[in-house]
Design a protein around this motif. Sequence first.
Motif, short mmCIF file in Angstrom:
data_model
loop_
_atom_site.label_atom_id
_atom_site.label_comp_id
_atom_site.label_asym_id
_atom_site.label_seq_id
_atom_site.Cartn_x
_atom_site.Cartn_y
_atom_site.Cartn_z
N PHE A 53 0.88 -1.13 0.03
CA PHE A 53 0.03 0.11 0.00
C PHE A 53 0.83 1.27 0.08
O PHE A 53 1.99 1.23 0.53
CB PHE A 53 -0.97 0.19 1.37
N GLU A 54 0.12 2.26 -0.53
CA GLU A 54 0.92 3.55 -0.44
C GLU A 54 -0.19 4.56 0.11
O GLU A 54 -1.21 4.43 0.09
CB GLU A 54 1.19 4.05 -1.89
N LYS A 55 0.61 5.35 1.16
CA LYS A 55 -0.37 6.40 1.66
C LYS A 55 -0.81 7.30 1.03
O LYS A 55 -0.12 7.92 0.26
CB LYS A 55 0.43 7.06 2.96
N VAL A 56 -2.13 7.53 0.97
CA VAL A 56 -2.65 8.46 0.22
C VAL A 56 -3.18 9.80 0.86
O VAL A 56 -2.68 10.83 0.11
CB VAL A 56 -4.19 7.81 -0.30
N VAL A 83 -7.11 15.81 1.64
CA VAL A 83 -6.47 16.18 0.65
C VAL A 83 -5.50 15.06 0.00
O VAL A 83 -4.59 14.81 1.09
CB VAL A 83 -6.09 17.31 0.31
N ASN A 84 -5.62 14.40 -1.08
CA ASN A 84 -4.80 13.25 -1.32
C ASN A 84 -3.10 13.77 -1.69
O ASN A 84 -3.23 15.15 -2.01
CB ASN A 84 -4.89 12.34 -2.19
N ARG A 85 -2.11 13.06 -2.15
CA ARG A 85 -0.97 13.69 -2.38
C ARG A 85 -0.95 14.33 -3.87
O ARG A 85 -0.14 15.55 -4.05
CB ARG A 85 0.18 12.64 -2.59
N ALA A 86 -2.02 14.10 -4.64
CA ALA A 86 -2.22 14.88 -5.88
C ALA A 86 -3.00 16.06 -5.97
O ALA A 86 -3.28 16.84 -6.90
CB ALA A 86 -2.72 13.87 -6.82
N GLY A 87 -3.46 16.33 -4.61
CA GLY A 87 -4.15 17.56 -4.20
C GLY A 87 -5.62 17.44 -4.57
O GLY A 87 -6.42 18.47 -4.43
N VAL A 88 -6.15 16.09 -4.68
CA VAL A 88 -7.60 15.91 -4.77
C VAL A 88 -8.35 15.72 -3.61
O VAL A 88 -7.91 15.13 -2.66
CB VAL A 88 -7.49 14.51 -5.65
N PRO A 89 -9.42 16.69 -3.27
CA PRO A 89 -10.02 16.69 -2.06
C PRO A 89 -10.82 15.21 -1.84
O PRO A 89 -11.06 14.75 -2.97
CB PRO A 89 -10.95 17.80 -1.94
N MET A 90 -10.83 14.71 -0.89
CA MET A 90 -11.41 13.33 -0.19
C MET A 90 -12.46 13.80 0.94
O MET A 90 -12.00 15.02 1.58
CB MET A 90 -10.73 12.35 -0.03
N LYS A 91 -13.50 13.05 1.07
CA LYS A 91 -14.36 13.17 2.39
C LYS A 91 -14.44 11.75 2.63
O LYS A 91 -14.62 10.83 1.98
CB LYS A 91 -15.54 13.73 2.18
N LEU A 92 -14.35 11.51 4.09
CA LEU A 92 -14.36 10.18 4.56
C LEU A 92 -15.50 10.31 5.77
O LEU A 92 -15.15 11.13 6.98
CB LEU A 92 -13.29 9.39 5.13
N GLY A 93 -16.37 9.63 6.15
CA GLY A 93 -17.44 9.66 6.96
C GLY A 93 -16.91 8.53 8.23
O GLY A 93 -16.88 7.50 7.72
N LEU A 94 -17.16 8.75 9.34
CA LEU A 94 -16.52 7.92 10.56
C LEU A 94 -17.60 7.90 11.63
O LEU A 94 -18.22 8.95 11.95
CB LEU A 94 -15.19 8.12 10.92
N GLN A 95 -17.57 6.69 12.16
CA GLN A 95 -18.55 6.90 13.41
C GLN A 95 -17.33 6.30 14.74
O GLN A 95 -16.81 5.23 14.39
CB GLN A 95 -19.81 6.08 13.23
N VAL A 96 -17.17 6.96 15.55
CA VAL A 96 -16.30 6.80 16.64
C VAL A 96 -17.15 6.60 18.01
O VAL A 96 -17.82 7.32 18.44
CB VAL A 96 -15.29 8.03 16.55
N LYS A 97 -16.95 5.22 18.48
CA LYS A 97 -17.32 4.78 19.59
C LYS A 97 -16.37 4.89 20.76
O LYS A 97 -15.08 4.38 20.43
CB LYS A 97 -17.88 3.41 19.41
N VAL A 98 -16.67 5.52 21.71
CA VAL A 98 -15.75 5.67 22.96
C VAL A 98 -16.36 5.23 24.17
O VAL A 98 -17.65 5.31 24.32
CB VAL A 98 -15.16 7.35 22.95
N PRO A 99 -15.59 4.81 25.02
CA PRO A 99 -16.38 4.30 26.28
C PRO A 99 -17.01 5.34 27.09
O PRO A 99 -16.26 6.46 26.90
CB PRO A 99 -14.96 3.61 27.18
N ALA A 100 -17.78 5.02 28.10
CA ALA A 100 -18.34 6.04 28.87
C ALA A 100 -17.19 6.51 29.61
O ALA A 100 -16.29 5.78 30.10
CB ALA A 100 -19.42 5.39 29.71
N GLU A 101 -17.58 7.97 29.97
CA GLU A 101 -16.49 8.72 30.91
C GLU A 101 -16.42 8.07 32.05
O GLU A 101 -15.10 7.93 32.91
CB GLU A 101 -17.12 10.09 31.32
N LYS A 102 -17.34 7.14 32.84
CA LYS A 102 -17.05 6.57 34.08
C LYS A 102 -16.15 5.57 33.82
O LYS A 102 -15.52 4.86 34.74
CB LYS A 102 -18.30 6.14 34.73
N ASP A 103 -16.00 4.83 32.59
CA ASP A 103 -15.11 3.74 32.47
C ASP A 103 -13.56 3.91 32.07
O ASP A 103 -12.96 3.12 32.17
CB ASP A 103 -15.66 2.76 31.14
#
Length: 160
Positions: A53-56, A83-103
């Motif tokens: 793989f090559e980092k994009v 923005v990739n190395r060629a200057g092309v914009p990209m968008k990536l949607g993520l859902q980030v699950k984090v533990p509850a503050e008490k944990d």
Amino acid sequence: MEVVVGSAVGLPEKAYLSVRLGEQRKQALYKPGEIFQFDGRGGIPRRFTVDIFEKVATKQVTISDLAHLEMDPSARKCDLELVNRAGVPMKLGLQVKVPAEKDAQPRLAKDQATMKAKNYLEGHAVKNFLQEMVQTLLAEEPEDPISFMGGYLQGRRGGD
């Protein structure tokens, strides 16, 4: 089983190698001598897969920056704009699950506590004092190291 990386020709700069053996995948930046170890489940395999793989693009996301999102705090969604190395914009949607503050103790609080302790020890020359005491202990090798250290501390305290 292990796979040891050898020399390579024609790989892009900063290429990543990925080795997959059944359901197990190991990845690392290409480096001769890198060892990919697998637990050997299922006996000796007939084959394995190597991907290069090559980092994009790269984007760092700070978990605390997601806190402003109004939703279930354990599942925050965000859209990353890259923005990739060629200057092309990209968008990536993520859902980030984090533990509850008490944990989980927030990392920032941990880092602050570590920095506070370090500053205290350095500000009072405790670290240097302990290093000197241990060096003296190792040089003299007394029969009773605990008593020796107690005497060392008492001697220092009387000198202040």
